[in-house]
Design an enzyme around this catalytic site. Structure first.
Site, PDB file in Angstrom:
ATOM      1  N   ASP A  34     -36.247  48.460 -14.541  1.00 48.00           N
ATOM      2  CA  ASP A  34     -36.876  47.637 -15.575  1.00 48.00           C
ATOM      3  C   ASP A  34     -38.085  48.328 -16.203  1.00 48.00           C
ATOM      4  O   ASP A  34     -39.183  48.337 -15.632  1.00 48.00           O
ATOM      5  CB  ASP A  34     -37.310  46.313 -14.935  1.00 48.00           C
ATOM      6  CG  ASP A  34     -37.972  45.372 -15.935  1.00 48.00           C
ATOM      7  OD1 ASP A  34     -38.682  44.445 -15.510  1.00 48.00           O
ATOM      8  OD2 ASP A  34     -37.767  45.581 -17.147  1.00 48.00           O
ATOM      9  N   SER A 198     -41.947  50.258 -34.972  1.00 48.64           N
ATOM     10  CA  SER A 198     -40.888  50.699 -35.891  1.00 48.64           C
ATOM     11  C   SER A 198     -41.362  50.438 -37.322  1.00 48.64           C
ATOM     12  O   SER A 198     -41.960  49.395 -37.594  1.00 48.64           O
ATOM     13  CB  SER A 198     -39.602  49.890 -35.629  1.00 48.64           C
ATOM     14  OG  SER A 198     -38.664  50.071 -36.700  1.00 48.64           O
TER      15      SER A 198
END
Ligand SMILES: N[C@H]1[C@H](O)[C@@H](Sc2ccccc2)[C@@H]2OC[C@H]1O2
Length: 328
Positions: A34, A198
């Site tokens: 994770d 992004s």
């Protein structure tokens, strides 16, 4: 040194399970790697048997190399509301050919129902930054932080796939694992995650839309969770797409295949194929699919989970503090 380990998708790629060995003689467990958390915790003999349904448990008393960390405890609540808690041992942990002789192994005493019901998953191995390790009073290092000084390079790569085994590699970038160039983007680790921004997105073959999307690369999250404005712009392009409050997300007719979703990584782009957005059947009656793209409402940042990661070969570079995304 370098290392590699295979990781296997559960049904619908809901999570990816990876073998590790703990203790002496070794106890073989299968856990969820994770990058969105930083604790290695496992089901253990310290739990109530009613919280264990099929999992393999770690027994520190059956390991000649286990040492209890006196006075240390841990308790975690995850983004999906699940939780676990327990105490702490140091023991040897091996992943593939890589061994950390004295790794903090957090033995669960309690786990929430999401973990009890996840019968093939024996725990989590955090690959986030150790700054958010949950052990009190003394936070512990992740497996990666403990091993990275021995690696040829202080990085690991994530190559998750749809419905077939992928791999986590440690210490090297396998040139055979990707095509084209790697797009690099700086990591903001201030919250303990592999955070990045992004520059924007496109829907299908549409024009690229400049729209900063800040989020984390999280192998432990199944879906791609994005800002509501982006998600509604995407589903606007799908005939019959709607938000279904019973299912808690957008559903749409499984056919025809929905448009691709493209997001930017620095000057490059990552394409999530439309058939990956049709995440799973939402209902048997009307052939609707549950979307692999859903909103990040209430989280505070976006989450580039497995739906985004499995399209790419992703480099988690702790040396350069950067993420590298490549097609494959
Ligand atoms: N980083 C993620 C973490 O791995 C899972 S914990 C988990 C819970 C049940 C089953 C398997 C894993 C949870 O969902 C999103 C975020 O928190």
């Amino acid at each position: 040194t370098t290392g590699t380990i295979a990781t296997d998708p559960e049904k619908h790629d809901v999570e990816y399970l990876t073998p590790i060995s703990v203790g002496t003689p070794s106890q073989d467990l299968v856990v969820d790697f994770d990058t969105g958390s930083s604790d290695l915790w496992v089901f253990s003999t310290e739990m109530s048997t009613s919280d264990i349904k099929g999992q393999t448990v770690y027994d520190p008393n059956n390991s000649s190399t286990s040492e209890k960390v006196q006075g240390s405890t841990w308790k975690i609540t995850y983004g999906d509301g699940s939780s676990s808690s327990g105490d702490v041992y140091l023991d040897t942990v091996t992943i593939g050919n890589l061994t950390v002789p004295s790794q903090a192994v957090e033995a669960a005493k309690k786990v929430s129902s999401e973990f009890t019901d996840d019968s093939h998953n024996d725990g989590l191995l955090g690959l986030g930054f150790s700054a958010i390790n949950a052990v009190e009073p003394t936070p512990q290092n992740t497996f990666f932080d403990n091993i990275k000084g021995s690696l040829d390079a202080p990085l690991f790569t994530v190559d998750l796939k749809h419905g077939t085994p992928g791999s986590f590699n440690f210490g090297y970038i396998d040139p055979a694992a990707y095509i084209g160039n790697i797009s690099w983007t700086p990591v903001d680790s201030s919250q303990g995650y592999w955070g990045f921004t992004s520059p924007g997105y496109a829907v299908g073959t549409g024009a690229f839309r400049n729209h900063s999307i800040s989020g984390i690369a999280d192998t432990g999250t199944t879906l791609l969770l994005l800002p509501k404005s982006v998600v509604s712009a995407y589903y606007k392009e799908i005939q019959g797409a709607q938000y279904d409050s019973d299912q808690g997300g957008y559903i749409f007719p499984c056919s025809p295949t929905p448009p691709d979703f493209v997001f930017g990584v620095n000057k490059g782009i990552v394409t999530v194929p439309g058939d990956m957005v049709s995440y799973a059947p939402a209902d048997s009656a009307n052939q609707n699919c549950f979307g692999g793209i859903q909103t990040d409402t209430g989280i505070g940042f976006s989450i580039f989970g497995d739906v985004a990661l499995k399209t790419s070969f992703v480099v988690f570079d702790a040396g350069g503090l950067q993420l590298g995304w490549a097609a494959k």
